[in-house]
Design an enzyme around this catalytic site. Structure first.
Site, short mmCIF file in Angstrom:
data_model
loop_
_atom_site.label_atom_id
_atom_site.label_comp_id
_atom_site.label_asym_id
_atom_site.label_seq_id
_atom_site.Cartn_x
_atom_site.Cartn_y
_atom_site.Cartn_z
N CYS A 1 0.81 -1.22 0.00
CA CYS A 1 0.00 0.00 0.00
C CYS A 1 0.85 1.28 0.00
O CYS A 1 0.44 2.31 -0.52
CB CYS A 1 -0.93 0.00 1.21
SG CYS A 1 -0.09 -0.38 2.75
N HIS B 1 -2.63 7.03 3.08
CA HIS B 1 -1.17 7.13 3.19
C HIS B 1 -0.70 8.33 2.37
O HIS B 1 -0.89 8.38 1.16
CB HIS B 1 -0.49 5.87 2.63
CG HIS B 1 -0.66 4.63 3.46
ND1 HIS B 1 -1.24 4.61 4.71
CD2 HIS B 1 -0.30 3.35 3.20
CE1 HIS B 1 -1.24 3.37 5.18
NE2 HIS B 1 -0.67 2.60 4.28
N1 LIG Z 1 -4.81 -3.41 6.36
C1 LIG Z 1 -4.30 -2.88 5.25
O1 LIG Z 1 -4.45 -1.68 4.94
C2 LIG Z 1 -3.52 -3.73 4.30
C3 LIG Z 1 -3.04 -3.12 3.13
C4 LIG Z 1 -2.38 -3.89 2.18
C5 LIG Z 1 -2.18 -5.25 2.42
N2 LIG Z 1 -2.61 -5.81 3.58
C6 LIG Z 1 -2.36 -7.24 3.74
O2 LIG Z 1 -3.61 -7.94 3.63
C7 LIG Z 1 -3.58 -9.09 4.47
C8 LIG Z 1 -4.73 -9.01 5.45
O3 LIG Z 1 -4.54 -7.89 6.31
P1 LIG Z 1 -5.64 -7.45 7.39
O4 LIG Z 1 -5.17 -6.14 7.89
O5 LIG Z 1 -6.99 -7.55 6.79
O6 LIG Z 1 -5.45 -8.61 8.51
P2 LIG Z 1 -6.47 -8.99 9.69
O7 LIG Z 1 -7.42 -7.89 9.95
O8 LIG Z 1 -5.62 -9.49 10.80
O9 LIG Z 1 -7.31 -10.22 9.08
C9 LIG Z 1 -6.70 -11.47 8.88
C10 LIG Z 1 -7.63 -12.49 8.27
O10 LIG Z 1 -6.90 -13.73 8.16
C11 LIG Z 1 -7.67 -14.77 8.80
N3 LIG Z 1 -6.81 -15.78 9.42
C12 LIG Z 1 -5.95 -15.62 10.45
N4 LIG Z 1 -5.40 -16.80 10.78
C13 LIG Z 1 -5.93 -17.73 9.94
C14 LIG Z 1 -5.79 -19.13 9.78
N5 LIG Z 1 -5.00 -19.86 10.57
N6 LIG Z 1 -6.48 -19.76 8.79
C15 LIG Z 1 -7.31 -19.05 8.00
N7 LIG Z 1 -7.52 -17.71 8.11
C16 LIG Z 1 -6.83 -17.07 9.07
C17 LIG Z 1 -8.47 -14.06 9.88
O11 LIG Z 1 -9.57 -14.87 10.23
P3 LIG Z 1 -10.21 -14.82 11.74
O12 LIG Z 1 -11.01 -13.55 11.80
O13 LIG Z 1 -11.05 -16.03 11.78
O14 LIG Z 1 -9.06 -14.83 12.70
C18 LIG Z 1 -8.87 -12.78 9.12
O15 LIG Z 1 -9.96 -13.04 8.28
C19 LIG Z 1 -2.22 -9.09 5.15
O16 LIG Z 1 -1.34 -9.89 4.41
C20 LIG Z 1 -1.80 -7.64 5.09
O17 LIG Z 1 -0.40 -7.50 5.11
C21 LIG Z 1 -3.29 -5.09 4.52
#
Ligand SMILES: NC(=O)c1ccc[n+]([C@@H]2O[C@H](COP(=O)([O-])OP(=O)(O)OC[C@H]3O[C@@H](n4cnc5c(N)ncnc54)[C@H](OP(=O)(O)O)[C@@H]3O)[C@@H](O)[C@H]2O)c1
Length: 364
Positions: A163, A256
């Site tokens: 991002c 950002h």
């Molecule tokens: N936030 C941002 O702005 C942003 C920007 C660019 C890229 N990203 C990337 O996008 C990805 C997701 O980010 P996020 O911020 O959305 O993370 P998050 O809020 O922590 O969400 C993580 C997701 O992964 C699932 N998960 C965790 N452990 C798991 C497992 N053992 N098996 C299956 N599913 C599992 C969680 O399910 P549960 O709810 O069931 O735990 C949840 O749905 C990451 O790689 C991050 O680096 C994020």
């Protein structure tokens, strides 16, 4: 169980309950080409209705959309076969260790499912395109190589870059003919980029944290892969510009901002550089993809723009805003730019990528 519908491409979301997963749900609500038929997450959420699984952590301004409220959350790993049968492609928004994400995404591709990923796990895999749809759509050529090499018939993996790079890469791309050589960039990144709100991260109120783990290397290296050349079935990263990044967390919810200083190999005047941003034509422009911003970039003449709160939603959070272009005292030019991190920088960038795949027949 996955809901069965035939009219639109059926989309699954791996990691549907997280910050980015929720954004996918909202963006898919009225999508003309895609419909969410499967939501999947960890064993903690599996078996609940989607509405139950996000109760108390729904971070969107609009309520959980009706069509997904009652979808039963499936388990990403255990239910892979059922999910593969119920979708035409998946978005991956998993937060797990990289090796496991790599493996899961490959298993889905192997099972015949195109995977559009937000995770960084595959960003440096030789045959995986790292796509900014307006900038390097030609890298989709790698999908044919990927499928042939790995024996995947319909499945494939495409990733979205970090991002933090979403605003300065388009500007530098618009200036390509002036040959950007050295770039010093400082990013001012929103807390939603860490999956947080002020409620879940109260330490961020009235505070700035000058460290975001792993972010500076991504901000320096990933643009070079986006500008890379396909050679011998893989992406050879560009060598220029050399980028030096400092990434800082600031107390804003979304958006950002970056401040960048640039040296150019070829002389350019201020108006020429502004015109290059304003007149930037992406190779995607004619395709009229549903989520593509038009215009892609906006340059402000006002000295105090772009501003995070006023401008992050430009073109539904998919456009880039730019301003304050002025001569630099050390390099040649300096400017500021802004992008929405969870829309353009995360879910929206992936939705646009999926639209491009659909447009190219790669989801059929
Ligand atoms: N936030 C941002 O702005 C942003 C920007 C660019 C890229 N990203 C990337 O996008 C990805 C997701 O980010 P996020 O911020 O959305 O993370 P998050 O809020 O922590 O969400 C993580 C997701 O992964 C699932 N998960 C965790 N452990 C798991 C497992 N053992 N098996 C299956 N599913 C599992 C969680 O399910 P549960 O709810 O069931 O735990 C949840 O749905 C990451 O790689 C991050 O680096 C994020």
């Amino acid at each position: 169980m996955c809901k069965q519908e035939k009219k639109k491409y059926r989309a699954g979301i791996l990691g549907a309950t997280g910050t980015v997963g929720q954004k996918f749900i909202v963006m898919m609500e009225d999508h003309p080409w895609f419909e969410v038929t499967c939501v999947a997450a960890s064993p903690r959420s599996a078996g609940k209705s989607y509405a139950e699984s996000v109760a108390g952590r729904w971070m969107q301004e609009t309520p959980v959309p009706d069509p997904v409220r009652n979808l039963s959350v499936m388990e990403v790993e255990k239910d892979r076969q059922a999910i593969a049968e119920g979708v035409d492609f998946v978005f991956s928004a998993l937060s797990l260790d990289k090796a496991r994400v790599r493996e899961i995404e490959e298993q889905y591709a192997e099972a015949g499912v195109p995977v559009v990923s937000n995770n960084s796990a595959h960003r440096w895999t030789d045959d995986v395109p790292i796509l900014m749809p307006e900038i390097n759509p030609h890298h989709l050529e790698l999908i044919h190589i990927q499928r042939k090499k790995r024996g995947w018939k319909r499945g494939c993996i495409v990733v979205k870059p970090n991002c933090s790079i979403q605003s300065y890469v388009p500007v530098l791309d618009a200036w390509k003919r002036f040959e950007p050589k050295n770039v010093i960039v400082s990013t001012y990144q929103a807390i939603s980029g860490a999956g947080k709100t002020f409620e879940t991260w109260p330490e961020m109120e009235d505070n700035v944290i000058p460290f975001i783990g792993g972010e500076e290397k991504k901000s320096e290296d990933e643009p070079l892969r986006v500008w890379g050349t396909i050679r011998d079935g893989k992406i050879e990263p560009a060598r220029l510009p050399v980028i030096s990044a400092t990434c800082i967390r600031v107390p804003v919810t979304d958006g950002h901002m970056v401040s960048a200083n640039v040296s150019l190999g070829k002389k350019a005047g201020r108006q020429e550089l502004i015109d290059a941003v304003r007149n930037y034509r992406s190779p995607l422009a004619e395709r009229k993809l549903p989520s593509a911003p038009d215009p892609f970039m906006k340059y402000f003449d006002e000295e105090d723009r772009p501003q995070t709160r006023l401008d992050r939603d430009f073109e539904n959070g998919m456009g880039i805003t730019v301003g304050r272009l002025r001569e630099d005292t050390v390099l040649d030019w300096r400017f500021v730019a802004l992008s929405h991190n969870t829309l353009r920088g995360a879910a929206g960038g992936s939705v646009l990528t999926a639209e491009l795949l659909a447009d190219r027949g790669l989801l059929d």
